[in-house]
Design a protein around this motif. Structure first.
Motif, PDB file in Angstrom:
ATOM      1  N   LYS A 143     -23.397 -32.386   4.951  1.00  0.00           N
ATOM      2  CA  LYS A 143     -24.618 -32.500   4.142  1.00  0.00           C
ATOM      3  C   LYS A 143     -24.335 -32.135   2.686  1.00  0.00           C
ATOM      4  N   ALA A 144     -23.602 -31.037   2.498  1.00  0.00           N
ATOM      5  CA  ALA A 144     -23.297 -30.579   1.148  1.00  0.00           C
ATOM      6  C   ALA A 144     -22.517 -31.643   0.391  1.00  0.00           C
ATOM      7  N   ALA A 145     -21.549 -32.253   1.062  1.00  0.00           N
ATOM      8  CA  ALA A 145     -20.748 -33.286   0.411  1.00  0.00           C
ATOM      9  C   ALA A 145     -21.642 -34.443  -0.023  1.00  0.00           C
ATOM     10  N   ASN A 150     -24.335 -37.631  -4.127  1.00  0.00           N
ATOM     11  CA  ASN A 150     -25.546 -38.242  -4.660  1.00  0.00           C
ATOM     12  C   ASN A 150     -25.838 -37.744  -6.063  1.00  0.00           C
ATOM     13  N   PHE A 151     -25.658 -36.435  -6.262  1.00  0.00           N
ATOM     14  CA  PHE A 151     -25.939 -35.876  -7.583  1.00  0.00           C
ATOM     15  C   PHE A 151     -25.081 -36.541  -8.647  1.00  0.00           C
ATOM     16  N   PHE A 152     -23.784 -36.607  -8.390  1.00  0.00           N
ATOM     17  CA  PHE A 152     -22.900 -37.138  -9.425  1.00  0.00           C
ATOM     18  C   PHE A 152     -23.074 -38.642  -9.589  1.00  0.00           C
ATOM     19  N   MET A 251     -25.992 -29.317 -10.661  1.00  0.00           N
ATOM     20  CA  MET A 251     -25.451 -29.704  -9.352  1.00  0.00           C
ATOM     21  C   MET A 251     -25.532 -28.522  -8.382  1.00  0.00           C
ATOM     22  N   VAL A 252     -25.136 -27.350  -8.882  1.00  0.00           N
ATOM     23  CA  VAL A 252     -25.151 -26.153  -8.030  1.00  0.00           C
ATOM     24  C   VAL A 252     -26.579 -25.844  -7.583  1.00  0.00           C
ATOM     25  N   GLN A 253     -27.504 -25.968  -8.503  1.00  0.00           N
ATOM     26  CA  GLN A 253     -28.900 -25.700  -8.174  1.00  0.00           C
ATOM     27  C   GLN A 253     -29.389 -26.631  -7.056  1.00  0.00           C
ATOM     28  N   LYS A 254     -29.083 -27.925  -7.229  1.00  0.00           N
ATOM     29  CA  LYS A 254     -29.496 -28.913  -6.240  1.00  0.00           C
ATOM     30  C   LYS A 254     -28.825 -28.652  -4.893  1.00  0.00           C
ATOM     31  N   LEU A 255     -27.552 -28.313  -4.960  1.00  0.00           N
ATOM     32  CA  LEU A 255     -26.796 -28.084  -3.725  1.00  0.00           C
ATOM     33  C   LEU A 255     -27.372 -26.916  -2.921  1.00  0.00           C
ATOM     34  N   PHE A 256     -27.649 -25.805  -3.613  1.00  0.00           N
ATOM     35  CA  PHE A 256     -28.172 -24.636  -2.888  1.00  0.00           C
ATOM     36  C   PHE A 256     -29.591 -24.890  -2.389  1.00  0.00           C
ATOM     37  N   ASN A 261     -31.885 -24.078   0.966  1.00  0.00           N
ATOM     38  CA  ASN A 261     -33.200 -23.813   0.388  1.00  0.00           C
ATOM     39  C   ASN A 261     -33.236 -22.531  -0.453  1.00  0.00           C
ATOM     40  N   VAL A 262     -32.186 -22.335  -1.227  1.00  0.00           N
ATOM     41  CA  VAL A 262     -32.146 -21.192  -2.144  1.00  0.00           C
ATOM     42  C   VAL A 262     -32.336 -21.710  -3.569  1.00  0.00           C
ATOM     43  N   ASP A 263     -33.217 -21.053  -4.309  1.00  0.00           N
ATOM     44  CA  ASP A 263     -33.478 -21.460  -5.688  1.00  0.00           C
ATOM     45  C   ASP A 263     -32.521 -20.747  -6.635  1.00  0.00           C
ATOM     46  N   VAL A 264     -31.756 -21.520  -7.361  1.00  0.00           N
ATOM     47  CA  VAL A 264     -30.862 -20.951  -8.371  1.00  0.00           C
ATOM     48  C   VAL A 264     -31.547 -21.098  -9.725  1.00  0.00           C
ATOM     49  N   GLN A 265     -31.747 -19.971 -10.391  1.00  0.00           N
ATOM     50  CA  GLN A 265     -32.413 -20.001 -11.698  1.00  0.00           C
ATOM     51  C   GLN A 265     -31.447 -20.495 -12.772  1.00  0.00           C
TER      52      GLN A 265
END
Length: 585
Positions: A143-145, A150-152, A251-256, A261-265
RNA sequence: GGAGCUGUAGUUAAGAUUGGUUAUAACGCCGGCCUGUCAAGCCGGAGGCCGCGGGUUCGAGUCCCGUCAGCUCCGCCA
């Protein structure tokens, strides 16, 4: 699938295939929990449902592979199993097909309580990977991959692959070598990273590149290091540090968010390498707790305690960790800390417990009241607190106290694995001085852009003072990834190679192709690479990289499943023009 | 290259300080009973090169030396 059935399906005829997780034989009725990757479902064998399959269900054992046809039945209220998501229904089996049997198991798939020895797990990795916990890990990895891809892709990056059979380069880690049959006596090297290829892709005009790619480094293994590992590799043209950071942290924000389901500020906070070393003693600080290091060198300079004053006289430093309420720690615990810092070449560790009436400490007698006051003030220590001291060269003090800080936090229970503290560490020095080899080496890699003014000012006199445009993303004290703006001008690149003590001939031989590429209109560019496995360790909350890699190597770099590496036939060697030398001289 | 921890039925562990009859338990496995369990239950059973090699001893799972393997860490990992 097994885990998907719900009350709504009641009355429907279904076909399920999977593994026998567990059998409960009541004589007149047999219950089996059938398992596939989606979960468990209880299936029921009984004479009234189908006499033939009931009879044969008697032979079913753990991990047999079966296919069943049956009717989804609503369970009576007192038969509902609230522990199973499918616990409100069960399947009355009308037809059974046994697809395969299973030998007695070396490890139990269904028993999640029992931690199995890692040796056994790795030897029977097929079965280990069948365990739901490992299936979750690898499915989250998939899923992470996808999220990363998708992000990139959505951000106008091209996914372009680069060769695994490439050439060996000096510097950096040891290469894995691959002999070339067609060119006897010559070798390919597996890439330590696709660094030069992605830079050349920028020169080729692809503007933005990414790849989720295997990298190979023949170095000793650790709990978070494997000889082959996966990077999320990124490169951008016409860019700068701020832009790379900005894209990557999104990307990191979207990934987490999309995986756990962790929000990265955003933006993620930044600190310089110098700040990190000053306050935390390491270049990858864990910001989940305080316990900052304080430099007291200027206070103890010339004090009566020779270990301290001697350290500063020789150009070293004295730093402290103040542990709030730490005076309750026992002598044994302090001794353990002393042993701990010795791992990092520290000769010892001094301590002082702060009482109402002064210091309780083996070294208190060496200090004047003023010095004690000044140290208390600098560290912020109050009665009940504890101050730990390290005195040596700055490298040893930072190493030992920086790691001791993590150790103390662990011991005091300050480490919360549900908290994710990201930080960008920036302004790394371009070079490190290698004491054993008496030369400079790149802190990041030799293609990192130096701060040009630094290069001009210190290039000839003190290269260790040159800063670079490099940045690491750190999470909870672990380096997740690092990158830099690259050199895109031939002259600067050659200058850096020279400072790294490479001769003109070596430069030409090893990097000629790359230097030449730079001459053909190389755009400014930069990027970053993440350790995908390390990210997965956080997403899966595991401390072992082997839990996020399907078929990992042991610490001795072997695979217990395939028994690789192995001997090869003499013919194979002959064909490659190789011979094995008996001794290791 | 170095330091530490670990190695006992299929699995997970106890037994190791203080050497002493037949190495213990749970889970799993095998057989039997059982129509509502879901960590099923009850009865019975099999299963051990105590990692390997050497030594000390009348006697070693236990003590000593070596060795191998797994893990953690230092060095190493641009």
């Amino acid at each position: 699938m097994c885990g998907d059935l719900r009350k709504e399906a009641t009355g429907k005829e279904v076909i399920l295939m999977g593994w026998v997780n567990n059998r409960r034989d009541h004589g007149g009725v047999i219950f089996i929990d059938l398992r596939d990757y989606t979960g468990l479902c209880q299936i029921v064998f009984g004479n009234q449902h189908d006499a033939n399959s009931f009879e044969r269900a008697d032979t079913l054992r753990s991990e047999n592979v079966i296919a069943i046809k049956g009717i989804v039945a609503d369970r009576a209220d007192n038969m509902i199993n609230p522990k199973m998501v499918t616990g409100e229904i069960e399947i009355f089996v009308t037809e059974l097909k046994i697809l395969n049997t299973c030998k007695n198991l070396p490890l139990q798939i269904s028993d999640e309580q029992q931690e199995v020895n890692e040796k056994t797990r790795l030897k029977y990795r097929t079965l280990d990977l069948r365990r739901p916990a490992m299936q979750e890990n690898l499915m989250l990895r998939s899923k992470a991959a996808q999220v990363v891809r998708n992000f990139f892709y959505d951000s106008q990056f091209f996914e372009i692959d680069t060769p695994f059979l490439t050439r060996s380069t000096p510097e950096g880690a040891r290469d894995f070598l691959v002999p070339s049959r067609v060119n006897p006596g010559k070798f390919f090297a597996l890439p330590q990273s696709p660094q030069l290829f992605k830079q050349m892709l920028m020169i080729s005009g692809y503007d933005r590149y990414f790849q989720i790619v295997k990298c190979f480094r023949d170095e000793d293994l650790r709990g978070n290091r494997q000889p082959e590992f996966t990077q999320i590799d990124i490169e951008m043209s016409f860019t700068d540090q701020a832009q790379v950071i900005s894209v990557v942290e999104k990307m990191v924000q979207k990934l987490f968010k999309e995986t756990i389901n962790v929000d990265v500020q955003l933006p993620i906070i930044q600190m310089t390498y110098a700040e990190a070393m000053d306050d935390y003693g390491v270049d990858a600080p864990d910001l989940r707790y305080d316990l900052k290091l304080k430099d007291v060198s200027s206070i103890i300079k010339g004090c009566g305690f020779k270990v301290f004053s001697g350290a500063t006289d020789k150009g070293g430093i004295v730093k402290t960790i103040m542990v709030p309420n730490g005076s309750s720690l026992s002598r044994k615990e302090l001794d353990d800390f002393t042993d701990f810092v010795k791992i990092f070449k520290s000769k010892g560790m001094a301590w002082a417990k702060i009482n109402e009436d002064g210091w309780q400490s083996p070294i208190a007698k060496f200090f004047t009241e003023e010095e004690i006051q000044a140290i208390n003030e600098k560290t912020g220590a109050k009665p009940g607190d504890l101050i730990l001291f390290g005195a040596d060269t700055s490298k040893i003090v930072n190493d030992s106290l920086g790691n001791l800080r993590k150790e103390i936090a662990k011991k005091l229970g300050l480490v919360n694995d549900d908290v994710f503290k990201f930080v960008w560490v920036t302004d790394f020095p371009l070079f490190e001085y290698d004491e054993t080899e008496k030369r400079y080496s790149s802190s990041h890699h030799p293609f990192t852009m130096p701060v040009i003014e630094d290069l001009e000012k210190w290039g000839e006199t003190d290269p260790s003072k040159i800063k670079s445009i490099a940045y690491d993303l750190v999470l909870n004290g672990v380096e997740l990834g690092g990158g830099s703006i690259r050199i895109h001008q031939k002259e600067i690149q050659e200058k850096i190679f020279k400072l790294l003590n490479l001769s003109d001939q070596e430069i030409k031989e090893k990097f000629g192709f790359f230097i030449e590429s730079l001459e053909f209109g190389a755009p400014p560019h930069g990027g970053l690479a993440f350790g995908f496995d390390r990210i997965m360790m956080f997403l899966n909350k595991t401390s072992s990289i082997r839990d996020v890699i399907p078929f990992p190597k042991t610490q001795q770099a072997s695979c217990l499943l395939t028994e690789a590496p192995s001997d090869v036939a003499l013919d194979q060697l002959k064909e490659l023009g190789l011979a094995i030398r008996k001794s290791n001289q």
